[in-house]
Design a protein around this motif. Structure first.
Motif, PDB file in Angstrom:
ATOM      1  N   LEU A   1       0.824  -1.211   0.000  1.00  0.00           N
ATOM      2  CA  LEU A   1       0.000   0.000   0.000  1.00  0.00           C
ATOM      3  C   LEU A   1       0.857   1.260   0.000  1.00  0.00           C
ATOM      4  O   LEU A   1       0.520   2.254  -0.645  1.00  0.00           O
ATOM      5  N   ALA A   2       1.964   1.238   0.743  1.00  0.00           N
ATOM      6  CA  ALA A   2       2.801   2.436   0.838  1.00  0.00           C
ATOM      7  C   ALA A   2       3.443   2.781  -0.503  1.00  0.00           C
ATOM      8  O   ALA A   2       3.598   3.956  -0.841  1.00  0.00           O
ATOM      9  N   GLY A   3       3.809   1.772  -1.276  1.00  0.00           N
ATOM     10  CA  GLY A   3       4.452   2.026  -2.556  1.00  0.00           C
ATOM     11  C   GLY A   3       3.585   1.712  -3.752  1.00  0.00           C
ATOM     12  O   GLY A   3       4.083   1.694  -4.880  1.00  0.00           O
TER      13      GLY A   3
ATOM     14  N   ASP B   1     -11.180  -3.183  10.707  1.00  0.00           N
ATOM     15  CA  ASP B   1     -11.740  -2.960  12.031  1.00  0.00           C
ATOM     16  C   ASP B   1     -10.654  -2.456  12.973  1.00  0.00           C
ATOM     17  O   ASP B   1      -9.524  -2.164  12.570  1.00  0.00           O
ATOM     18  N   ALA B   2     -10.990  -2.369  14.263  1.00  0.00           N
ATOM     19  CA  ALA B   2     -10.070  -1.788  15.240  1.00  0.00           C
ATOM     20  C   ALA B   2      -8.818  -2.624  15.436  1.00  0.00           C
ATOM     21  O   ALA B   2      -7.821  -2.128  15.968  1.00  0.00           O
ATOM     22  N   GLY B   3      -8.841  -3.886  15.032  1.00  0.00           N
ATOM     23  CA  GLY B   3      -7.665  -4.725  15.167  1.00  0.00           C
ATOM     24  C   GLY B   3      -6.510  -4.302  14.274  1.00  0.00           C
ATOM     25  O   GLY B   3      -5.388  -4.764  14.460  1.00  0.00           O
ATOM     26  N   TYR B   4      -6.792  -3.419  13.300  1.00  0.00           N
ATOM     27  CA  TYR B   4      -5.749  -2.959  12.377  1.00  0.00           C
ATOM     28  C   TYR B   4      -5.386  -1.489  12.612  1.00  0.00           C
ATOM     29  O   TYR B   4      -4.732  -0.877  11.764  1.00  0.00           O
ATOM     30  N   GLN B   5      -5.811  -0.921  13.725  1.00  0.00           N
ATOM     31  CA  GLN B   5      -5.465   0.465  14.007  1.00  0.00           C
ATOM     32  C   GLN B   5      -3.949   0.617  14.123  1.00  0.00           C
ATOM     33  O   GLN B   5      -3.298  -0.117  14.859  1.00  0.00           O
ATOM     34  N   GLY B   6      -3.426   1.566  13.411  1.00  0.00           N
ATOM     35  CA  GLY B   6      -1.988   1.770  13.332  1.00  0.00           C
ATOM     36  C   GLY B   6      -1.475   1.598  11.916  1.00  0.00           C
ATOM     37  O   GLY B   6      -0.444   2.174  11.557  1.00  0.00           O
ATOM     38  N   LEU B   7      -2.189   0.835  11.095  1.00  0.00           N
ATOM     39  CA  LEU B   7      -1.770   0.665   9.702  1.00  0.00           C
ATOM     40  C   LEU B   7      -2.038   1.915   8.874  1.00  0.00           C
ATOM     41  O   LEU B   7      -1.381   2.147   7.870  1.00  0.00           O
ATOM     42  N   GLY B   8      -3.023   2.718   9.301  1.00  0.00           N
ATOM     43  CA  GLY B   8      -3.333   3.935   8.554  1.00  0.00           C
ATOM     44  C   GLY B   8      -2.146   4.880   8.484  1.00  0.00           C
ATOM     45  O   GLY B   8      -1.831   5.431   7.426  1.00  0.00           O
ATOM     46  N   ALA B   9      -1.454   5.068   9.621  1.00  0.00           N
ATOM     47  CA  ALA B   9      -0.295   5.953   9.649  1.00  0.00           C
ATOM     48  C   ALA B   9       0.863   5.389   8.840  1.00  0.00           C
ATOM     49  O   ALA B   9       1.671   6.151   8.295  1.00  0.00           O
ATOM     50  N   GLN B  10       0.957   4.064   8.747  1.00  0.00           N
ATOM     51  CA  GLN B  10       2.063   3.436   8.023  1.00  0.00           C
ATOM     52  C   GLN B  10       1.812   3.345   6.521  1.00  0.00           C
ATOM     53  O   GLN B  10       2.738   3.070   5.765  1.00  0.00           O
ATOM     54  N   THR B  11       0.576   3.546   6.102  1.00  0.00           N
ATOM     55  CA  THR B  11       0.238   3.414   4.677  1.00  0.00           C
ATOM     56  C   THR B  11      -0.277   4.724   4.082  1.00  0.00           C
ATOM     57  O   THR B  11      -0.910   4.706   3.026  1.00  0.00           O
ATOM     58  N   GLY B  12      -0.021   5.836   4.738  1.00  0.00           N
ATOM     59  CA  GLY B  12      -0.463   7.117   4.198  1.00  0.00           C
ATOM     60  C   GLY B  12      -1.964   7.285   4.214  1.00  0.00           C
ATOM     61  O   GLY B  12      -2.522   7.963   3.337  1.00  0.00           O
ATOM     62  N   GLY B  13      -2.641   6.686   5.175  1.00  0.00           N
ATOM     63  CA  GLY B  13      -4.085   6.820   5.293  1.00  0.00           C
ATOM     64  C   GLY B  13      -4.880   5.899   4.394  1.00  0.00           C
ATOM     65  O   GLY B  13      -6.111   6.029   4.311  1.00  0.00           O
ATOM     66  N   ARG B  14      -4.215   4.956   3.731  1.00  0.00           N
ATOM     67  CA  ARG B  14      -4.939   4.054   2.836  1.00  0.00           C
ATOM     68  C   ARG B  14      -5.774   3.033   3.604  1.00  0.00           C
ATOM     69  O   ARG B  14      -6.794   2.570   3.105  1.00  0.00           O
ATOM     70  N   VAL B  15      -5.322   2.636   4.782  1.00  0.00           N
ATOM     71  CA  VAL B  15      -6.109   1.738   5.630  1.00  0.00           C
ATOM     72  C   VAL B  15      -6.949   2.593   6.580  1.00  0.00           C
ATOM     73  O   VAL B  15      -6.409   3.370   7.375  1.00  0.00           O
ATOM     74  N   VAL B  16      -8.262   2.457   6.473  1.00  0.00           N
ATOM     75  CA  VAL B  16      -9.193   3.259   7.260  1.00  0.00           C
ATOM     76  C   VAL B  16      -9.786   2.383   8.349  1.00  0.00           C
ATOM     77  O   VAL B  16     -10.406   1.353   8.061  1.00  0.00           O
ATOM     78  N   THR B  17      -9.594   2.776   9.596  1.00  0.00           N
ATOM     79  CA  THR B  17     -10.089   2.028  10.752  1.00  0.00           C
ATOM     80  C   THR B  17     -11.076   2.888  11.527  1.00  0.00           C
ATOM     81  O   THR B  17     -11.180   4.099  11.285  1.00  0.00           O
ATOM     82  N   PRO B  18     -11.830   2.303  12.471  1.00  0.00           N
ATOM     83  CA  PRO B  18     -12.754   3.103  13.283  1.00  0.00           C
ATOM     84  C   PRO B  18     -12.019   4.206  14.029  1.00  0.00           C
ATOM     85  O   PRO B  18     -10.830   4.099  14.321  1.00  0.00           O
ATOM     86  N   PRO B  19     -12.716   5.299  14.363  1.00  0.00           N
ATOM     87  CA  PRO B  19     -12.046   6.411  15.055  1.00  0.00           C
ATOM     88  C   PRO B  19     -11.574   5.997  16.445  1.00  0.00           C
ATOM     89  O   PRO B  19     -12.186   5.173  17.115  1.00  0.00           O
ATOM     90  N   HIS B  20     -10.445   6.570  16.836  1.00  0.00           N
ATOM     91  CA  HIS B  20      -9.939   6.342  18.188  1.00  0.00           C
ATOM     92  C   HIS B  20     -10.854   7.020  19.200  1.00  0.00           C
ATOM     93  O   HIS B  20     -11.381   8.099  18.953  1.00  0.00           O
TER      94      HIS B  20
END
Length: 289
Positions: free
Chosen positions: A182-184, A193-212
């Motif tokens: 996703l990054a490249g 879902d919430a189990g993937y929170q943290g991937l959004g910051a690593q992929t430039g916002g491509r992974v969208v998870t529920p709000p913190h």
């Protein structure tokens, strides 16, 4: 569908069988000696019945009038051939790797949805070094985990190889190379879902998870209202992957696996390929109408 599978998988099975016969020294010509009591079509049917309805090898042996070992060998030969087919998105077009799925979503402008699913397996033998790896912290049972990818309509695009259930969802996604893809890669929206929170910051916002959740205690009423509205909006978009997983679990082989854990990857990917073919055929039939 059976006829299509016979045409597609049959030559592969015959090629592998002939290669196995010619790979060792022989005193007789290839093809001499006793013939198969179970022809390829019956081998394919036995494998499909085993995957769909969970029929045991003993029952299938009675149905087809052969020995149990023949059924075991037949399923062990056909199941990997079904697994390598990949997921069907159009006639003659298959997705076999996660990289191909990301490229397909990017080129078609579709949204992808990911989620992990667990399949219960037999408990490893006592004294085995990695026995605790299969214990799921979520369900408190011995299981394996697979990451499922669907499109926005819930059509299966990919099922990952099985991992022990102690592996977290986000760790499994990283091990599969999702972050690098996703990054490249193309600008693709992936719902999770919430189990993937943290991937959004690593992929430039491509992974969208529920709000913190910013307030853990004594949250204002206005914040609770906004938070619930955002969470429900995300959940309503992501629910299609749950439907896709539910269709997978309708196959008894994925409800609870009684065979060897080493075969779970082939079982999951074989079922995903068969189900995606059925979904694509149904979608094309609806479009003609």
């Amino acid at each position: 569908m059976i006829a299509e599978l016979v045409v597609e998988v049959g030559p592969l099975w015959h090629e592998r069988h002939r290669a196995a016969l010619t790979s060792r020294p022989r005193r007789r010509a290839v093809g001499a000696g006793a013939k198969h009591k179970l022809v390829f079509v019956d081998r394919l049917l036995a494998t499909l019945v085993h995957l769909r309805h969970g029929a045991t090898h003993d029952v299938l042996a009675c149905w087809f009038g052969v020995d149990r070992s023949t059924i075991t060998r037949a399923i062990g030969e056909v199941r990997p051939l079904l697994a390598i087919r990949g997921c069907t998105i159009a006639p003659g077009v298959r997705l076999r790797t996660l990289a191909e799925v990301i490229d397909h979503l990017g080129s078609s402008g579709q949204t992808g949805i990911i989620d992990g699913t667990e399949i219960r397996v037999r408990r490893p033998a006592a004294g085995r070094k990695d026995r605790e790896k299969f214990i799921s912290g979520k369900n408190k049972q011995n299981a394996v985990k697979s990451m499922v990818v669907t499109d926005a309509e819930g059509r299966l695009l990919f099922c990952s190889p099985a991992q022990p259930a102690s592996c977290a969802d986000i760790t499994h996604a990283r091990q599969l190379g999702l972050v690098k893809l996703l990054a490249g890669g193309p600008a693709v929206e992936i719902l999770a879902d919430a189990g993937y929170q943290g991937l959004g910051a690593q992929t430039g916002g491509r992974v969208v998870t529920p709000p913190h959740r910013k307030f853990k205690k004594n949250a204002p009423d206005w914040y609770e209202e906004i938070y619930e509205r955002q969470r429900q909006a995300h959940s309503s978009r992501r629910i299609r992957v749950e439907h896709g997983i539910a269709h997978l679990k309708n196959w008894r082989a994925l409800t609870r696996h009684h065979g060897r854990r080493e075969h779970m990857t082939d079982t999951i990917q074989a079922v995903a390929g068969l189900l995606s073919h059925q979904q694509t055929a149904t979608l094309m039939a609806d479009e003609r109408m």
